[in-house]
Structures are given as structure tokens and as C-alpha cells.
Scaffold this motif. Structure first.
Motif, PDB file in Angstrom:
ATOM      1  N   UNK A   1       0.517  -1.423  -0.566  1.00 31.29           N
ATOM      2  CA  UNK A   1      -0.013  -0.193   0.028  1.00 31.29           C
ATOM      3  C   UNK A   1       0.867   1.351  -0.182  1.00 31.29           C
ATOM      4  N   UNK A   2       2.152   1.152   1.204  1.00 30.05           N
ATOM      5  CA  UNK A   2       2.739   2.550   0.579  1.00 30.05           C
ATOM      6  C   UNK A   2       3.879   2.513  -0.606  1.00 30.05           C
ATOM      7  N   UNK A   3       4.117   1.859  -0.863  1.00 32.37           N
ATOM      8  CA  UNK A   3       5.117   1.050  -1.808  1.00 32.37           C
ATOM      9  C   UNK A   3       6.508   0.915  -1.522  1.00 32.37           C
TER      10      UNK A   3
ATOM     11  N   UNK B   1      14.541   7.846  -8.871  1.00 32.96           N
ATOM     12  CA  UNK B   1      12.892   6.877  -8.064  1.00 32.96           C
ATOM     13  C   UNK B   1      13.652   7.195  -6.528  1.00 32.96           C
ATOM     14  N   UNK B   2      14.584   7.533  -6.340  1.00 35.48           N
ATOM     15  CA  UNK B   2      14.234   7.646  -5.022  1.00 35.48           C
ATOM     16  C   UNK B   2      13.878   9.393  -4.810  1.00 35.48           C
ATOM     17  N   UNK B   3      13.950  10.350  -5.926  1.00 32.87           N
ATOM     18  CA  UNK B   3      13.390  11.410  -5.544  1.00 32.87           C
ATOM     19  C   UNK B   3      12.119  11.288  -6.128  1.00 32.87           C
ATOM     20  N   UNK B   4      11.094  10.688  -6.257  1.00 31.97           N
ATOM     21  CA  UNK B   4       9.641  10.173  -6.649  1.00 31.97           C
ATOM     22  C   UNK B   4       9.483   9.591  -5.066  1.00 31.97           C
ATOM     23  N   UNK B   5      10.304   8.837  -4.079  1.00 28.68           N
ATOM     24  CA  UNK B   5      10.119   8.049  -2.984  1.00 28.68           C
ATOM     25  C   UNK B   5      10.099   7.091  -3.234  1.00 28.68           C
ATOM     26  N   UNK B   6      10.242   6.672  -4.233  1.00 32.00           N
ATOM     27  CA  UNK B   6      10.699   5.304  -3.878  1.00 32.00           C
ATOM     28  C   UNK B   6      12.691   4.864  -3.876  1.00 32.00           C
ATOM     29  N   UNK B   7      12.586   4.700  -2.680  1.00 32.79           N
ATOM     30  CA  UNK B   7      14.142   4.784  -2.595  1.00 32.79           C
ATOM     31  C   UNK B   7      15.072   3.239  -2.771  1.00 32.79           C
ATOM     32  N   UNK B   8      14.223   1.967  -2.982  1.00 31.56           N
ATOM     33  CA  UNK B   8      14.623   0.619  -3.151  1.00 31.56           C
ATOM     34  C   UNK B   8      13.886  -0.007  -4.451  1.00 31.56           C
TER      35      UNK B   8
ATOM     36  N   UNK C   1       2.783   9.240 -11.260  1.00 28.52           N
ATOM     37  CA  UNK C   1       3.519  10.131 -11.914  1.00 28.52           C
ATOM     38  C   UNK C   1       4.802  10.299 -12.096  1.00 28.52           C
ATOM     39  N   UNK C   2       5.146  10.817 -10.976  1.00 33.53           N
ATOM     40  CA  UNK C   2       6.706  11.747 -10.422  1.00 33.53           C
ATOM     41  C   UNK C   2       7.397  10.942 -11.696  1.00 33.53           C
ATOM     42  N   UNK C   3       7.818   9.070 -11.848  1.00 37.30           N
ATOM     43  CA  UNK C   3       8.810   9.143 -12.619  1.00 37.30           C
ATOM     44  C   UNK C   3       8.378   9.084 -13.578  1.00 37.30           C
ATOM     45  N   UNK C   4       7.021   9.221 -14.109  1.00 38.51           N
ATOM     46  CA  UNK C   4       6.462   9.489 -15.350  1.00 38.51           C
ATOM     47  C   UNK C   4       6.693  10.875 -16.245  1.00 38.51           C
ATOM     48  N   UNK C   5       6.547  11.859 -14.938  1.00 41.96           N
ATOM     49  CA  UNK C   5       7.011  13.430 -15.483  1.00 41.96           C
ATOM     50  C   UNK C   5       7.689  12.918 -16.310  1.00 41.96           C
ATOM     51  N   UNK C   6       9.288  12.509 -16.013  1.00 47.95           N
ATOM     52  CA  UNK C   6      10.674  12.392 -16.862  1.00 47.95           C
ATOM     53  C   UNK C   6      10.283  11.396 -17.935  1.00 47.95           C
ATOM     54  N   UNK C   7      10.602   9.680 -17.611  1.00 43.52           N
ATOM     55  CA  UNK C   7      10.868   8.713 -18.220  1.00 43.52           C
ATOM     56  C   UNK C   7       9.916   8.939 -19.582  1.00 43.52           C
ATOM     57  N   UNK C   8       8.495   9.441 -19.477  1.00 48.32           N
ATOM     58  CA  UNK C   8       7.630   9.256 -19.862  1.00 48.32           C
ATOM     59  C   UNK C   8       7.649   9.981 -21.594  1.00 48.32           C
ATOM     60  N   UNK C   9       8.645  10.862 -21.163  1.00 47.07           N
ATOM     61  CA  UNK C   9       8.397  12.568 -22.275  1.00 47.07           C
ATOM     62  C   UNK C   9       9.603  12.125 -23.805  1.00 47.07           C
ATOM     63  N   UNK C  10      10.729  10.874 -22.370  1.00 47.99           N
ATOM     64  CA  UNK C  10      12.104  10.476 -23.188  1.00 47.99           C
ATOM     65  C   UNK C  10      11.161   9.741 -24.994  1.00 47.99           C
TER      66      UNK C  10
ATOM     67  N   UNK D   1      -2.782   1.309 -10.475  1.00 48.55           N
ATOM     68  CA  UNK D   1      -3.421   2.015  -9.158  1.00 48.55           C
ATOM     69  C   UNK D   1      -4.207   3.740  -9.073  1.00 48.55           C
ATOM     70  N   UNK D   2      -4.489   3.562  -9.609  1.00 53.10           N
ATOM     71  CA  UNK D   2      -5.719   4.653 -10.090  1.00 53.10           C
ATOM     72  C   UNK D   2      -6.566   5.390  -9.048  1.00 53.10           C
ATOM     73  N   UNK D   3      -6.704   3.768  -7.589  1.00 52.84           N
ATOM     74  CA  UNK D   3      -7.156   4.952  -6.993  1.00 52.84           C
ATOM     75  C   UNK D   3      -6.255   4.450  -5.246  1.00 52.84           C
ATOM     76  N   UNK D   4      -5.072   4.546  -5.509  1.00 56.78           N
ATOM     77  CA  UNK D   4      -4.720   4.685  -4.399  1.00 56.78           C
ATOM     78  C   UNK D   4      -3.873   5.621  -4.536  1.00 56.78           C
ATOM     79  N   UNK D   5      -3.880   6.569  -4.158  1.00 58.98           N
ATOM     80  CA  UNK D   5      -3.626   8.415  -4.336  1.00 58.98           C
ATOM     81  C   UNK D   5      -1.360   8.541  -4.115  1.00 58.98           C
ATOM     82  N   UNK D   6      -1.363   7.692  -3.051  1.00 58.32           N
ATOM     83  CA  UNK D   6       0.420   7.572  -2.670  1.00 58.32           C
ATOM     84  C   UNK D   6       0.667   6.832  -3.728  1.00 58.32           C
ATOM     85  N   UNK D   7       0.558   5.703  -4.266  1.00 58.77           N
ATOM     86  CA  UNK D   7       1.019   5.441  -5.019  1.00 58.77           C
ATOM     87  C   UNK D   7       1.434   5.707  -6.244  1.00 58.77           C
ATOM     88  N   UNK D   8      -0.031   6.623  -6.692  1.00 66.64           N
ATOM     89  CA  UNK D   8       0.293   7.315  -7.641  1.00 66.64           C
ATOM     90  C   UNK D   8       0.277   8.547  -8.207  1.00 66.64           C
TER      91      UNK D   8
END
Length: 528
Positions: free
Chosen positions: A287-289, A468-475, A337-346, A326-333
């Protein structure tokens, strides 16, 4: 007059050469040198590596060596990524066919380290010089010889097309070439095309066509929008950083036997689980990623760390699918989305094809490898009967030959394999007229659209390994040739190096000493 100019230049260069010689490679040492070299025996840490290409294999090697439980999930039927080999039956024989020719350059420090650890250097030999053919210039055979910077003047002196006087007139480019600064090059030129840079710096047309276009040609990117910052970095890695930068080695066997097979066997000996035909559709988390769960054949296994080492487009698809899941899990979403703001635009580079053709006759006195940067759609022609043992044996027995045609930035649309030769044949016969009398016995076409684009206006979206660490996904971490590194790297070596960087991210978080990373220096070698 020309010889007198050369003598004067040689005296000047020798006078100042004591400060001009390039420095040795830069070693980035662990930030935790006092930590243990291995994970304690009583500690179990599970790492999932998504993708079994060079980046994934590199990360898996560093971690499994240190006691981590590593699982590689690869969507294809083989590992190796763009270095993979598949068996194809043609002419009543099984042939090992790669995705295309590759070379290992002198400044591929991490790659050479792995080759040494695998004990496979005997499967390689030196590729002495690069042969080029042009439409508007005499053919060139380019190689570096002698100490820096005399090697550069030697190259120009040997050239039938370039002149030393032109080099002296192009001093505006000297700051960005000889006095290159990696820390500022992207700030200055990430949104400038190479063509714009060359015009602004008054680079002679012959220098641009003969020294820059060929490198640009083999990046698989569109020439008209390729980033000048990226290209100036390539110039340092492949030629300017020192006099041996352009030295390279090539395999005498197919990539599976030469490199990937031994690499795989070493990983298996360390207990790495390699699952082929296993496509990871999305990241499944608690639940918390903070924990990751595989979505493949064993949906309940948990991992302490995940390294995304697949191709850029595959990673984009995984992240988009995860965001949808995870459209219903705001924390993970929000994290995805933080990752996609960079990766998704390449963007990806255009599609490409590699065609290997079996002929009934052989070329005479032609280079093993010929680059053809001005002969679109053909960028490179390789005589495999002069390179690899399997093909040489067949050629010696039959009198035939096996030529590989690299067709980058394919612009003829989605055509069937049986039409490819008809489209490229006029150009192939222009390059090698003898082919007109050759009969095709068999052919194989590899088509792909899996190479990242390094075009202008994209650098600001290019993440680092640990983004990903900047997007609160340190692992979670990334690995691949599409990433940005804070030191010069490119192509195959960038994939291997970011794999090691991703492993270092895991090692640091678990209190295990990181591995060294070696690169060329951040600054160019200068002249005086």
C-alpha cells in the motif's frame, strides 16, 4: 609548403606536450569504503532485475557476487539485449545470428572489467582502423597513432580530404573539443543540434562530413535533431580523450559464445535465477510502495529492491500500466506519475534493420568492416566470413560470403523482409559494384525500434539511475543506455555502467561496499 607547416606544428606541439598529455582515467570510488565487501551470511536480500540486456546482466553480476539473491526476468527467449544471439536455420545449417555488429572501445572501462572477470579476452581481436567510403570525398582509413596531440595531426596529414590549414582556421571549435567540460556541456548545447553547433563554430565541411557524420551515423538517431552536447561527449569518449581512445576490439565468435554465454554461466554459478519468456507487465507494490511483488509466474514473491533494466519503451509501458493499476491509490499513483514526468517524455529513435546475406561469391581486397555514412539507407557493411569462425569455415568450404548491412533510421516504412534487398540493392551495388554478379543464397532480416533518441529538447527529462529515490521510491532504480550519467559514458558502455551504478545503489542501502566506476575525465585533454 604543406611539409613545412607540419614541421612547424610538430615543434610547437612537442614544446608544449608535457602539459598536454591527457590524464589517466577517472576512478569514482565507493562512498562507503569501510563497509564489508559482502552481504552477511545470515542476511537475505532479494533483488528483481527487469531485463536481461547488458544493463541487467551487469547489475546482476555485481549483486550476486556480493551475496544477494538476484532474479532476472527477461521478456525475450534469450538474454543479451542488443547483444543477443539466436539460432536460425538456413542452407541446411544452423547459424548463430546476432542483432548486429558491435565493437568494444578502449574507454569502455566497465565493459573491459567484465570481460576480464569472465576470462573471455581470447575471444576478441583488435580492429585496427575504420574504413569509410563517401560520395563526395576520397575513401578514408582512420586510426590514431602516436602520442596526443600529434595523433590528431597525423590523422589529418594522412587524410586525402582534410587539410591542416582548415584545422587551424576552425579554432572556434577548440574550446568545446580540446577543452571540453562535461559539467557544462549539456547546459550549453543540449538543445542545439550538431549541425547548428558546427555552423556556429565554423567547422570545415570536410571535417564535419568525415569526422563527425560517421559517428552520428552509427548512433541510430536522426542526424538533423541529434544533440550537440551528446555528440561532443561521444567525441571525447571515442577519440579526443587520449591517443588510444579509438582503439577497439571485436569478437572472433558470435556474441553468445564469446560473451553472453560465459556471463550467463557465471551468474548461474552465483545462484542467479534467469527467467526467460517472462514479461513484467507492471510493478506490484504494497500500500505504501515500500515492497515490490512480481506479477509473473510467482505472484507472491517479494523483493527488497527492483532494478528496471529493460529498454526505454518497455519501462515506459510498465510504468504506465502500473499507474493505471493504482489509480485508486493516490500515494502510489503520485510516485509513479513522478517517474513518468521524466521517463514518459523521452522519445525513441527511428526503426532500424540489420540484414545478413549469404552470397555465392566473395569480395576481393575489401575492408572487413566498411562505414558508409553518406549512403543511406546503408550505414555499415560487415564481411562476417572474415570475422567469425562459423562463417569463415562455410566461406572457405563453399567460396561464398556473408555480408551484413546495417540500415539505420529506416525510412521505407513497414515492408516485408523479402522486399528489403530490393530497396537497398542499388546502394549496395554503388558501394560494391561486384555484388551485381553475386547470387543470393539466403538472407536474414532483424527489425527493431528499441533504441533511445538523444535529440534536442529532451535532456531535461533524462533521469539518472537513482531518480526513483526523488519520487519516494528508494528501493527502485533504473539501468540502461537511455539514462544520464554525471560522467561521460555512451551506448553499450553506458548500459553496463548504469547497471553497476544501480547495483551500487542497492549495495549502499544495505551497508555493503560499492564497486569502483571508471570513466574518462570530465574535462577535455587541452592542447597547451
Amino acid at each position: 609548403m604543406r611539409n613545412r607547416t607540419i614541421c612547424i606544428l610538430a615543434i610547437v606541439i612537442l614544446w608544449f606536450s608535457w602539459v598536454a598529455f591527457p590524464r589517466p582515467p577517472r576512478v569514482i570510488k565507493p562512498v562507503n569504503p569501510n563497509d564489508p565487501t559482502n552481504l552477511p551470511d545470515q542476511v537475505t536480500k532479494n533483488v528483481l532485475v527487469i531485463g536481461g540486456g547488458l544493463a541487467g546482466l551487469s547489475a546482476a553480476l555485481e549483486l550476486s557476487e556480493r551475496g544477494f539473491n538476484v532474479s532476472i526476468k527477461e521478456a525475450d527467449t534469450v538474454v543479451g539485449g542488443r547483444l543477443h544471439t539466436k539460432d536460425v536455420k538456413l542452407l541446411n545449417q544452423t547459424w548463430p545470428i546476432e542483432t548486429g555488429f558491435h565493437a568494444w572501445f578502449n574507454n569502455y572501462f566497465q565493459s573491459h572489467d567484465i570481460l576480464e572477470r569472465l576470462g573471455v579476452k581470447s575471444n576478441f581481436r583488435r580492429w585496427e582502423a575504420v574504413d569509410y567510403i563517401f560520395r563526395d570525398y576520397e575513401p578514408e582509413s582512420i586510426y590514431s597513432k602516436g602520442p596526443y596531440p600529434l595523433n590528431l595531426f597525423g590523422l589529418i596529414h594522412r587524410s586525402p580530404n582534410m587539410k591542416l590549414t582548415d584545422a587551424l582556421h576552425s579554432v572556434k571549435s577548440l574550446v568545446d573539443l580540446a577543452y571540453f567540460q562535461y559539467d557544462t556541456i549539456f547546459e550549453k548545447y543540449a538543445n542545439t543540434t550538431l549541425e547548428e553547433w558546427a555552423r556556429d563554430k565554423d567547422v570545415p565541411q570536410s571535417f564535419y562530413d568525415i569526422l563527425m557524420k560517421p559517428i552520428l551515423s552509427v548512433t541510430l538517431n536522426r542526424r538533423d535533431i541529434f544533440s550537440a552536447a551528446e555528440m561532443l561527449t561521444y567525441n571525447q569518449i571515442y577519440f579526443l580523450s587520449d591517443s588510444s581512445a579509438d582503439h577497439r576490439i571485436i569478437t572472433t565468435k558470435n556474441f553468445q559464445d564469446a560473451v553472453i554465454g560465459p556471463w550467463t554461466q557465471l551468474l548461474l554459478s552465483y545462484g542467479v535465477r534467469i527467467q526467460l519468456n517472462t514479461k513484467v507487465e507492471q510493478l506490484v507494490m504494497n500500500n505504501d510502495g515500500s515492497k515490490f511483488i512480481s506479477t509473473s509466474s510467482t505472484p507472491n514473491e517479494q523483493f527488497d529492491h527492483v532494478i528496471m533494466a529493460a529498454s526505454l519503451d518497455s519501462i515506459q509501458n510498465i510504468l504506465k500500466s502500473t499507474e493505471k493499476q493504482y489509480h485508486d491509490n493516490e500515494q502510489i499513483r503520485n510516485k509513479i506519475n513522478c517517474l513518468l514526468r521524466k521517463v514518459g517524455k523521452l522519445p525513441m529513435s527511428p526503426p532500424y534493420k540489420v540484414m545478413r546475406v549469404w552470397f555465392d561469391k566473395q569480395l576481393q581486397n575489401k575492408p572487413e568492416i566498411l562505414e558508409t555514412p553518406h549512403h543511406h539507407p546503408i550505414n555499415l557493411i560487415v564481411q562476417y566470413n572474415l570475422l567469425e569462425e562459423t562463417y569463415a569455415e562455410w566461406a572457405n568450404r563453399t567460396g561464398g560470403s556473408v555480408l551484413e548491412f546495417h540500415l539505420y533510421t529506416w525510412s521505407y516504412g513497414d515492408v516485408s523482409d523479402d522486399r528489403v534487398w530490393d530497396l537497398i540493392r542499388p546502394t549496395a551495388e554503388e558501394i560494391y559494384p561486384d555484388i551485381k554478379d553475386f547470387k543470393i543464397l539466403a538472407y536474414h532480416v532483424h527489425s527493431a525500434n528499441d533504441f533511445p533518441s538523444f535529440e534536442i529538447n529532451t535532456h531535461q527529462f533524462r533521469p539518472t539511475v537513482t531518480y526513483p529515490k526523488e519520487c519516494e521510491l528508494p528501493n527502485l532504480s533504473f539501468a540502461g543506455d537511455w539514462l544520464y550519467t554525471d560522467f561521460p559514458s555512451a551506448l553499450m558502455e553506458r548500459a553496463v555502467t548504469t547497471g553497476r551504478q544501480a547495483a551500487n545503489h542497492v549495495l549502499l542501502s544495505e551497508g555493503v561496499r560499492q564497486s569502483n566506476i571508471v570513466s574518462i575525465n570530465l574535462d577535455g585533454p587541452g592542447i597547451v
